[in-house]
Design a protein around this motif. Structure first.
Motif, PDB file in Angstrom:
ATOM      1  N   ILE A 146       4.433 -32.137-111.887  1.00 53.17           N
ATOM      2  CA  ILE A 146       5.105 -33.375-111.991  1.00 53.17           C
ATOM      3  C   ILE A 146       5.012 -34.357-113.258  1.00 53.17           C
ATOM      4  O   ILE A 146       6.050 -34.787-113.601  1.00 53.17           O
ATOM      5  CB  ILE A 146       4.369 -34.420-110.865  1.00 53.17           C
ATOM      6  N   PRO A 147       3.878 -34.250-113.939  1.00 52.69           N
ATOM      7  CA  PRO A 147       3.960 -34.865-115.292  1.00 52.69           C
ATOM      8  C   PRO A 147       4.806 -34.538-116.171  1.00 52.69           C
ATOM      9  O   PRO A 147       5.534 -35.320-117.049  1.00 52.69           O
ATOM     10  CB  PRO A 147       2.402 -34.875-115.729  1.00 52.69           C
ATOM     11  N   LEU A 148       4.975 -32.852-116.143  1.00 56.24           N
ATOM     12  CA  LEU A 148       5.977 -32.451-116.971  1.00 56.24           C
ATOM     13  C   LEU A 148       7.446 -32.784-116.679  1.00 56.24           C
ATOM     14  O   LEU A 148       8.375 -32.992-117.471  1.00 56.24           O
ATOM     15  CB  LEU A 148       5.954 -31.083-117.022  1.00 56.24           C
ATOM     16  N   ARG A 149       7.642 -32.951-115.450  1.00 54.07           N
ATOM     17  CA  ARG A 149       8.984 -33.380-115.066  1.00 54.07           C
ATOM     18  C   ARG A 149       9.446 -34.716-115.829  1.00 54.07           C
ATOM     19  O   ARG A 149      10.522 -35.048-116.027  1.00 54.07           O
ATOM     20  CB  ARG A 149       8.949 -33.525-113.274  1.00 54.07           C
ATOM     21  N   PHE A 150       8.490 -35.855-115.691  1.00 57.10           N
ATOM     22  CA  PHE A 150       8.770 -36.970-116.373  1.00 57.10           C
ATOM     23  C   PHE A 150       8.876 -36.722-117.787  1.00 57.10           C
ATOM     24  O   PHE A 150       9.660 -37.847-118.228  1.00 57.10           O
ATOM     25  CB  PHE A 150       7.511 -37.881-116.075  1.00 57.10           C
ATOM     26  N   LEU A 151       8.452 -35.997-118.433  1.00 57.67           N
ATOM     27  CA  LEU A 151       8.767 -35.695-119.764  1.00 57.67           C
ATOM     28  C   LEU A 151      10.125 -35.027-120.125  1.00 57.67           C
ATOM     29  O   LEU A 151      10.693 -35.020-121.020  1.00 57.67           O
ATOM     30  CB  LEU A 151       7.740 -34.824-120.456  1.00 57.67           C
ATOM     31  N   VAL A 152      10.771 -34.249-119.306  1.00 60.83           N
ATOM     32  CA  VAL A 152      11.962 -33.569-119.165  1.00 60.83           C
ATOM     33  C   VAL A 152      13.007 -34.558-118.569  1.00 60.83           C
ATOM     34  O   VAL A 152      14.045 -34.558-119.366  1.00 60.83           O
ATOM     35  CB  VAL A 152      11.904 -32.192-118.339  1.00 60.83           C
ATOM     36  N   VAL A 153      13.015 -35.290-117.621  1.00 67.52           N
ATOM     37  CA  VAL A 153      14.134 -35.696-116.855  1.00 67.52           C
ATOM     38  C   VAL A 153      14.561 -36.877-117.731  1.00 67.52           C
ATOM     39  O   VAL A 153      15.930 -37.168-117.727  1.00 67.52           O
ATOM     40  CB  VAL A 153      13.923 -36.230-115.352  1.00 67.52           C
ATOM     41  N   PRO A 154      14.009 -37.886-118.314  1.00 65.47           N
ATOM     42  CA  PRO A 154      14.625 -38.944-118.887  1.00 65.47           C
ATOM     43  C   PRO A 154      15.874 -38.579-119.753  1.00 65.47           C
ATOM     44  O   PRO A 154      16.596 -39.487-119.976  1.00 65.47           O
ATOM     45  CB  PRO A 154      13.399 -39.640-119.453  1.00 65.47           C
ATOM     46  N   PHE A 197      12.326 -43.890-116.358  1.00 63.78           N
ATOM     47  CA  PHE A 197      11.399 -42.711-116.153  1.00 63.78           C
ATOM     48  C   PHE A 197      10.900 -42.106-117.482  1.00 63.78           C
ATOM     49  O   PHE A 197       9.803 -41.781-117.607  1.00 63.78           O
ATOM     50  CB  PHE A 197      12.552 -41.584-115.885  1.00 63.78           C
ATOM     51  N   VAL A 198      11.178 -42.904-118.473  1.00 66.85           N
ATOM     52  CA  VAL A 198      10.447 -42.567-119.954  1.00 66.85           C
ATOM     53  C   VAL A 198       9.208 -43.179-120.122  1.00 66.85           C
ATOM     54  O   VAL A 198       8.344 -42.748-120.787  1.00 66.85           O
ATOM     55  CB  VAL A 198      11.505 -42.730-121.145  1.00 66.85           C
ATOM     56  N   ILE A 199       9.292 -44.662-119.523  1.00 69.61           N
ATOM     57  CA  ILE A 199       8.094 -45.255-119.473  1.00 69.61           C
ATOM     58  C   ILE A 199       6.718 -44.633-118.977  1.00 69.61           C
ATOM     59  O   ILE A 199       5.666 -44.443-119.373  1.00 69.61           O
ATOM     60  CB  ILE A 199       8.191 -46.724-119.198  1.00 69.61           C
ATOM     61  N   PRO A 200       6.934 -44.247-117.823  1.00 73.11           N
ATOM     62  CA  PRO A 200       5.655 -43.511-117.027  1.00 73.11           C
ATOM     63  C   PRO A 200       5.528 -42.052-117.569  1.00 73.11           C
ATOM     64  O   PRO A 200       4.439 -41.572-117.570  1.00 73.11           O
ATOM     65  CB  PRO A 200       5.936 -43.628-115.581  1.00 73.11           C
ATOM     66  N   ALA A 201       6.424 -41.550-118.433  1.00 74.04           N
ATOM     67  CA  ALA A 201       6.417 -40.208-118.918  1.00 74.04           C
ATOM     68  C   ALA A 201       5.145 -39.903-119.817  1.00 74.04           C
ATOM     69  O   ALA A 201       4.562 -38.783-119.873  1.00 74.04           O
ATOM     70  CB  ALA A 201       7.453 -39.715-119.530  1.00 74.04           C
ATOM     71  N   LYS A 249       3.939 -50.859-110.555  1.00 74.78           N
ATOM     72  CA  LYS A 249       4.764 -50.949-111.661  1.00 74.78           C
ATOM     73  C   LYS A 249       5.732 -49.659-111.579  1.00 74.78           C
ATOM     74  O   LYS A 249       6.919 -49.451-111.706  1.00 74.78           O
ATOM     75  CB  LYS A 249       4.426 -50.946-113.028  1.00 74.78           C
ATOM     76  N   PHE A 250       4.838 -48.685-111.058  1.00 75.10           N
ATOM     77  CA  PHE A 250       5.424 -47.309-111.265  1.00 75.10           C
ATOM     78  C   PHE A 250       6.510 -47.281-109.870  1.00 75.10           C
ATOM     79  O   PHE A 250       7.378 -46.694-109.812  1.00 75.10           O
ATOM     80  CB  PHE A 250       4.216 -46.353-110.519  1.00 75.10           C
ATOM     81  N   MET A 251       6.096 -47.840-108.720  1.00 77.83           N
ATOM     82  CA  MET A 251       6.950 -48.189-107.771  1.00 77.83           C
ATOM     83  C   MET A 251       8.168 -49.029-107.976  1.00 77.83           C
ATOM     84  O   MET A 251       9.262 -48.786-107.631  1.00 77.83           O
ATOM     85  CB  MET A 251       6.253 -48.570-106.422  1.00 77.83           C
ATOM     86  N   ALA A 252       7.826 -50.016-108.636  1.00 74.83           N
ATOM     87  CA  ALA A 252       9.148 -51.119-109.092  1.00 74.83           C
ATOM     88  C   ALA A 252      10.089 -50.255-110.031  1.00 74.83           C
ATOM     89  O   ALA A 252      11.293 -50.393-109.822  1.00 74.83           O
ATOM     90  CB  ALA A 252       8.470 -52.189-109.918  1.00 74.83           C
ATOM     91  N   MET A 253       9.739 -49.251-110.918  1.00 75.15           N
ATOM     92  CA  MET A 253      10.478 -48.393-111.709  1.00 75.15           C
ATOM     93  C   MET A 253      11.168 -47.660-110.958  1.00 75.15           C
ATOM     94  O   MET A 253      12.276 -47.224-111.310  1.00 75.15           O
ATOM     95  CB  MET A 253       9.834 -47.795-112.972  1.00 75.15           C
TER      96      MET A 253
END
Length: 666
Positions: free
Chosen positions: A511-519, A433-437, A451-455
């Motif tokens: 959505i972009p902020l979710r990726f910055l929070v969740v990892p 999750f941190v890579i696409p964040a 790559k997004f789907m693979a992750m």
């Protein structure tokens, strides 16, 4: 009766190294013949945990440990393969029936709740497409009630986890299991028949039906974990090989039925939609089609849940046996409040580890489900077919099942086990999750979409092959029997607060902020696990119960066994010096003297029955002739390490002076 409470916890494997490297393990026990020595060794130093020198596997150097563990695992695998071969030769279907009895049926409740619990999210795209005025535009339905579908379901689960966890320790595992299945059956009837004079009224009815069903779902967590674990332990004096080598596999194999529930739900939804939609998969979706699809999908598990009620009422009469034995030893009736208080006093770090790690995991686990639409939309831009969404979700579920099964195969491996599995799983989710964040547009809408789907798929794999499986077993395994269900329920409820956090948080951040929070919840989970969670891989569960008997009697410092070996303690517990009393030699001698006390009590009971003219039950005596001969010949020659009071004290009021000792506060 403080000391009496420490009787008869079984011949759990003690402990540790041959300190001199020369003596036979039982040589320091007076007058023990070679034959008697062999019997005591087989009982107290099982060859799946100790080498030929009597050295506990965790006391070996890394090279010896790897060799020993691999040798035991290979021998066990060979024995199991031979057993399967014999079963197939006798009856080709017998391996499946064995799997059904030992894995599918114990996990049937989780299979059914997994089917329904995740169907709520699976069916949501169909409801959104069929009722846009209720879900997307909120012109027909109240927005608060529509969003409450996610919230109240989780709230019901939290109530069930805490409430049924307490009832399971109070009234017994069997009644907790029966209550869960009855609640889930009634809840499914409510979901199938949910109705309202208006669409908003139907949503309200649907929401409260989910809340009621959620109470039963929540109870399944502590009840399935505790009953499955205690079933693996066995009821005899001696801990079983199955407990030491396969306890984790048994519990995890029941838990992974939740994944099969998700799989079956998704397959059935696809089939039902194609049937009621005249074989078409794309929009538009008629309201009647949606009604038939979701109602029949709930009616199907109702039939299975009704069978589950029958099975638990008539086929699981002994589910509470281990709890009853534990309470009897402590002279407790009803709920063991003292054990609950002492659990938080002595095992506070463990409570934090199981609850906080589960919280972090559920932010990921349910956050993963809420992210699902974004991942699939990125892979199939512009495709509004519900079936396309469901098909990709089915792929994700299959990948999750691979993680579930790999977890069940490796969770008992002493070289990897529970703790490292959870740490690696958390870190795997964190990385995925941190890579696409920090480059969201590249992965979500740019050339990195695959790559997004693979992750996303990898995050599902690491979640099951990691914290989602380990939190379930650890929250039951690291606590004593009298409050095991309560502690598990509390930890699971904290986990569902993580799911609630994700559900609420995602309504307020993009959505972009979710990726910055969740990892960061993944990273936090890994750190919490490393510092606070003990590793119970390979630990004899009856040995842990034996340690608890000492603690409850206020004599923690007199326990010297492997339950306080550094290998089975958390970093937090080691810093507090919990393992300083570990001593293999003292513990071995003490275990022999505990056996002597049990044997003398059995002989006294037999003599009393003879004097009373009662018929002796030959099957009641499970002492070997060598053990009986040794104790008979050496009466009064104990090595002085016994922890029991004298016969006169036992015949008195039974209150040992040590009961006044205050428990140490960690």
């Amino acid at each position: 009766m403080g000391d009496q409470s420490m009787r008869d916890y079984g011949l759990a494997a003690p402990h540790g190294p041959n300190m001199t490297g020369q003596h036979v393990a039982t040589a320091d026990i007076v007058d023990m013949s070679h034959g008697e020595s062999s019997v005591f060794r087989s009982l107290l130093l099982p060859d799946d945990s100790y080498d030929a020198n009597g050295t506990y596997w965790a006391d070996m150097g890394i090279g010896r440990r790897i060799g020993f563990v691999n040798k035991v695992n290979n021998a066990e695998a060979a024995a199991e393969l031979k057993s399967i071969g014999r079963m197939i030769k006798a009856d080709p279907l017998s391996p499946f029936s064995y799997y059904a009895r030992n894995m599918i049926i114990p996990g049937a409740g989780l299979l059914l709740e997994g089917y329904v619990l995740f169907s709520i999210g699976n069916i949501k795209p169909l409801l959104q497409a069929s009722f846009p005025g209720c879900w997307n535009k909120y012109t027909v339905c109240n927005k608060t009630w529509t969003q409450a579908i996610d919230y109240l379901e989780i709230c019901g689960i939290i109530v069930g986890q805490i409430l049924v966890g307490i009832l399971g320790d109070w009234l017994g595992r069997r009644w907790g299991l029966i209550q869960d299945s009855v609640i889930m059956f009634v809840g499914l009837l409510m979901l199938t028949a949910a109705w309202g004079t208006t669409l908003n009224g139907w949503v309200i009815c649907y929401v409260w039906s989910l809340f009621f069903y959620g109470i039963g779902v929540g109870g399944e967590y502590p009840m399935t974990a505790t009953s499955g674990m205690e079933n693996a332990v066995g009821s005899g004096k001696i801990s079983t090989r199955d407990d030491r080598l396969h306890r984790g596999r048994k519990v995890t194999s029941a838990f992974l039925m939740q994944g099969w529930g998700q799989f079956l739900n998704q397959v059935i939804l696809i089939i039902l939609l194609l049937i009621f939609h005249s074989g078409k998969s794309g929009p538009p979706y008629d309201r009647l089609v949606a009604q038939w699809t979701y109602r029949v999908s709930f009616a199907i598990p109702a039939v299975g849940t009704l069978w589950l009620v029958y099975y638990r009422v008539y086929k699981m009469r002994s589910a509470s046996k281990q709890l009853q034995l534990a309470k009897k030893k402590q002279s407790v009736t009803g709920y063991d409040v003292k054990s609950l208080t002492m659990t938080f006093t002595y095992f506070g770090g463990r409570v934090f580890a199981t609850s906080a790690a589960w919280y972090a995991n559920d932010v990921f686990f349910y956050g993963n489900k809420l992210f699902q639409g974004e991942f699939i939309a990125a892979l199939n831009p512009g495709d509004k077919s519900v079936v396309t969404n469901w098909t990709w979700n089915l792929v994700n579920i299959v990948i999750s099942l691979v993680g579930y099964y790999l977890a069940s195969f490796l969770i008992d491996n002493k070289l990897y086990g529970r703790k490292w599995m959870q740490i690696v799983g958390f870190l795997g989710d964190f990385i995925c999750f941190v890579i696409p964040a920090f480059n969201y547009n590249y992965y979500a809408t740019g050339p990195g979409v695959h790559k997004f789907m693979a992750m996303y798929f990898l995050s599902s794999f690491f979640n099951q092959f990691g914290p989602n499986s380990v939190t379930f077993i650890a929250a039951a395994e690291v606590f004593p029997t009298p409050v095991r269900a309560s502690a598990h329920g509390f930890s699971a409820a904290c986990g569902k607060l993580g799911a609630l956090t994700a559900a609420v948080l995602y309504n307020y951040i993009d959505i972009p902020l979710r990726f910055l929070v969740v990892p960061w919840f993944g990273l936090a989970g890994a750190i919490i696990t490393y510092v606070f969670l003990p590793d119970t891989t390979g630990l004899d569960l009856k040995e842990q119960e034996r340690r608890w008997a000492f603690i409850r009697a206020g004599r923690e410092h007199e326990y010297h066994g492997v339950a306080v070996h550094p290998q089975h303690l958390s970093l937090w517990e080691r810093v507090w010096g919990v393992g300083k009393y570990y001593n293999a030699e003292e513990d071995y001698n003490q275990r022999v003297e505990e056996m002597r006390a049990d044997w003398e009590a059995a002989m006294a009971r037999r003599n009393a029955e003879k004097e009373a003219g009662e018929v002796e039950d030959e099957h009641d005596d499970d002492w070997s002739s060598e053990v009986s001969t040794f104790f008979e010949r050496t009466r009064g020659k104990g090595n002085g390490s016994t922890m029991y009071p004298s016969k006169e004290q036992q015949l008195g009021d039974g209150h040992a002076a040590v009961d006044n000792e205050k428990p140490r506060d960690l």
